[in-house]
Design a protein around this motif. Structure first.
Motif, short mmCIF file in Angstrom:
data_model
loop_
_atom_site.label_atom_id
_atom_site.label_comp_id
_atom_site.label_asym_id
_atom_site.label_seq_id
_atom_site.Cartn_x
_atom_site.Cartn_y
_atom_site.Cartn_z
N ALA A 1 1.53 24.73 -34.63
CA ALA A 1 2.06 24.73 -33.27
C ALA A 1 0.93 24.33 -32.33
CB ALA A 1 2.60 26.11 -32.91
N GLN A 2 1.26 23.55 -31.31
CA GLN A 2 0.24 23.05 -30.40
C GLN A 2 0.71 23.19 -28.95
OE1 GLN A 2 1.88 20.62 -32.44
NE2 GLN A 2 0.68 21.13 -34.26
N LEU A 3 -0.26 23.47 -28.09
CA LEU A 3 -0.01 23.44 -26.65
C LEU A 3 -0.29 22.03 -26.14
CD1 LEU A 3 -1.59 26.77 -25.38
CD2 LEU A 3 0.80 26.11 -25.21
N ARG A 4 0.56 21.57 -25.22
CA ARG A 4 0.34 20.27 -24.57
C ARG A 4 0.19 20.54 -23.07
NH1 ARG A 4 4.32 18.99 -28.37
NH2 ARG A 4 5.99 19.09 -26.83
N PRO A 5 -1.04 20.55 -22.57
CA PRO A 5 -1.26 20.91 -21.16
C PRO A 5 -0.51 19.99 -20.21
CG PRO A 5 -3.33 20.88 -22.37
CD PRO A 5 -2.31 20.26 -23.27
N LEU A 6 -0.01 20.57 -19.14
CA LEU A 6 0.68 19.81 -18.11
C LEU A 6 -0.30 18.84 -17.45
CD1 LEU A 6 3.34 19.50 -16.46
CD2 LEU A 6 2.41 21.22 -14.91
N ASN A 7 0.16 17.65 -17.24
CA ASN A 7 -0.67 16.63 -16.57
C ASN A 7 -1.14 17.15 -15.21
OD1 ASN A 7 -0.81 14.26 -14.55
ND2 ASN A 7 -1.01 13.26 -16.54
N SER A 8 -2.44 17.06 -14.95
CA SER A 8 -2.99 17.62 -13.72
C SER A 8 -2.45 16.91 -12.48
CB SER A 8 -4.52 17.54 -13.74
OG SER A 8 -4.96 16.20 -13.86
N ALA A 9 -2.20 15.61 -12.59
CA ALA A 9 -1.64 14.88 -11.44
C ALA A 9 -0.24 15.38 -11.12
CB ALA A 9 -1.61 13.38 -11.74
N THR A 10 0.55 15.68 -12.15
CA THR A 10 1.89 16.23 -11.93
C THR A 10 1.80 17.60 -11.29
OG1 THR A 10 2.78 15.00 -13.82
CG2 THR A 10 4.05 16.89 -13.05
N THR A 11 0.86 18.43 -11.75
CA THR A 11 0.68 19.75 -11.15
C THR A 11 0.37 19.64 -9.66
OG1 THR A 11 -0.18 20.61 -13.24
CG2 THR A 11 -0.66 21.88 -11.26
N THR A 12 -0.55 18.74 -9.33
CA THR A 12 -0.93 18.55 -7.92
C THR A 12 0.25 18.06 -7.09
OG1 THR A 12 -3.21 18.06 -8.53
CG2 THR A 12 -2.47 17.30 -6.37
N HIS A 13 0.99 17.09 -7.64
CA HIS A 13 2.08 16.52 -6.85
C HIS A 13 3.27 17.49 -6.76
CE1 HIS A 13 2.92 12.84 -4.69
NE2 HIS A 13 4.20 13.11 -4.90
N ALA A 14 3.43 18.36 -7.74
CA ALA A 14 4.49 19.37 -7.64
C ALA A 14 4.26 20.24 -6.41
CB ALA A 14 4.53 20.22 -8.90
N GLY A 15 2.98 20.56 -6.13
CA GLY A 15 2.68 21.32 -4.92
C GLY A 15 3.06 20.57 -3.67
N LEU A 16 2.84 19.26 -3.66
CA LEU A 16 3.22 18.45 -2.50
C LEU A 16 4.74 18.40 -2.33
CD1 LEU A 16 0.76 15.43 -2.86
CD2 LEU A 16 0.53 17.46 -1.40
N ILE A 17 5.46 18.35 -3.45
CA ILE A 17 6.93 18.33 -3.37
C ILE A 17 7.45 19.65 -2.82
CG2 ILE A 17 9.06 18.23 -4.73
CD1 ILE A 17 7.75 15.50 -4.23
N ARG A 18 6.87 20.76 -3.27
CA ARG A 18 7.31 22.06 -2.74
C ARG A 18 7.03 22.15 -1.24
NH1 ARG A 18 4.72 23.75 -7.53
NH2 ARG A 18 6.24 24.12 -9.20
N ALA A 19 5.88 21.64 -0.81
CA ALA A 19 5.59 21.63 0.62
C ALA A 19 6.58 20.73 1.37
CB ALA A 19 4.15 21.16 0.86
N ALA A 20 6.94 19.61 0.77
CA ALA A 20 7.94 18.72 1.38
C ALA A 20 9.29 19.41 1.48
CB ALA A 20 8.05 17.43 0.57
N GLN A 21 9.66 20.19 0.46
CA GLN A 21 10.92 20.92 0.51
C GLN A 21 10.91 21.95 1.63
OE1 GLN A 21 10.95 22.19 -3.61
NE2 GLN A 21 12.37 20.56 -4.20
N ALA A 22 9.78 22.62 1.82
CA ALA A 22 9.68 23.59 2.91
C ALA A 22 9.81 22.89 4.27
CB ALA A 22 8.35 24.34 2.83
#
Length: 361
Positions: free
Chosen positions: A291-312
């Protein structure tokens, strides 16, 4: 000549006939009553499931409609003869978004947040329904939508059960206006099939009582959609669905993008990890690298924060109401879509928000 007249009549008379209540349809309450269009000049009766007359009307109200209080199932009779299928009067909640929202109505694919209901999950209330788009499926009516009762899908069952618990005595319907793997630009592009899937079901349910934009934004986080474009898209989506749903002032709620986590797989397969109930982290399967972990892409993590701010910001700009807290919702093995427990939590959050936003009957 006579033959062609008969042919034209055969083609056009069905279009002129009064629409009959579709089986399992729920009509929305407006100022405490649901409006059921019927033609004047007939003797109309409405019966409850026990066969009791709820409201005899002869003829119809001056605007050509019956008005009924919350309840059901009802049956309409014209001149003593059943007319159309059973129906109810209550609230209609239009749910839109991408796969997290679509997973409410599916019981087959956990990779997109869909799970079957289990023995411990509450059943949907007896008087409740779901309107779905069924374009091209066997038995689909010509209008491309159909009303069904909610059965195996976990999300719809819990959402309907929670709404009924919070607003006792009022039937609820959900409208499936969700489409997986779609960014905000896709949802509001009328040239794409999304318009047929979203706006058409909204029109078929009109008037709609409330709109829930549920945990949208994953695709836009992955694509890197600019925040201002996302904000404008949310505003256009709400406008489009309010207009299609026949209620330009309906409450519109937004549940923000839920957490995105690291993914993990078993023998390289996320589906196998889901089937085996693999939990992320430590254990002999991870020690042996089965079994292996596949880390979330850091660019996606950063942009998810921007999308949440846009939703607010979209909520502030367009007056959107909170649609539930998604920060603690549990994801499954792909790190994006909800686990069964996450789905339970998200739907309870959404139900509480919707129930608080709806006007009193």
């Amino acid at each position: 000549m006579t033959r062609w007249v008969l042919v034209l009549l055969a083609l056009f008379l069905p279009c002129l006939a009064p629409a009959q209540p579709m089986p399992n349809r729920i009509y929305a309450l407006e100022s405490g009553m649901a409006r059921i269009p019927v033609p004047a000049g007939k003797a109309w009766e409405v019966h409850d499931e026990a066969g009791r007359v709820v409201r005899p009307v002869a003829p119809a109200d001056p605007d050509g409609a019956l008005r009924l209080p919350a309840g059901g199932w009802y049956r309409l009779f014209r001149d003593g003869v059943p007319f159309g299928g059973r129906f109810a009067a209550g609230y209609i909640v239009l749910v839109t978004g991408q796969s997290q929202a679509a997973g409410l109505f599916d019981a087959t694919d956990p990779r997109v947040g869909a799970h079957p209901a289990g023995p411990g999950d509450p059943p949907a209330p007896p008087v409740s329904a779901v309107l779905e788009g069924c374009f091209g499926r066997p038995g689909c009516p010509p209008e491309g939508t159909r009303w069904i009762t909610s059965g195996a899908a976990l999300g719809a069952r819990i959402l309907l059960a929670e709404l009924a618990r919070l607003r006792p005595g009022i039937p609820f319907a959900l409208v499936n206006a969700a489409r997986g793997n779609t960014g905000i630009a896709d949802l509001v592009d009328l040239a794409r099939p999304a318009d047929g899937h979203l706006a058409r079901v909204a029109r078929a349910a009109a008037p709609v009582s409330a709109l829930l934009v549920l945990a949208h934004g994953t695709t836009d986080a992955q694509r890197g959609t600019l925040p201002e474009a996302y904000i404008a898209g949310i505003g256009e989506l709400v406008r489009l669905l309010r207009e299609a749903g026949g209620n330009p002032v309906m409450p519109a709620l937004q549940a923000p993008l839920s957490p995105l986590q690291d993914a993990y797989g078993l023998l390289g397969s996320g589906r196998l990890a889901t089937w085996a109930g693999l939990a992320a982290g430590e254990g002999w399967l991870f020690d042996l690298r089965l079994a292996q972990l596949r880390p979330l892409n850091s660019a996606t993590t950063t942009h998810a924060g921007l999308i949440r701010a846009a939703q607010a910001e979209a909520a502030r700009r367009y007056g959107l109401l909170p649609g539930g807290e998604m920060a603690e919702v549990e994801t499954g093995t792909d790190g994006i879509h909800w686990s069964a427990e996450g789905l339970r939590r998200a739907t309870r959050e959404a139900a509480a928000a919707v129930a608080a936003a709806l006007p009193p009957p």
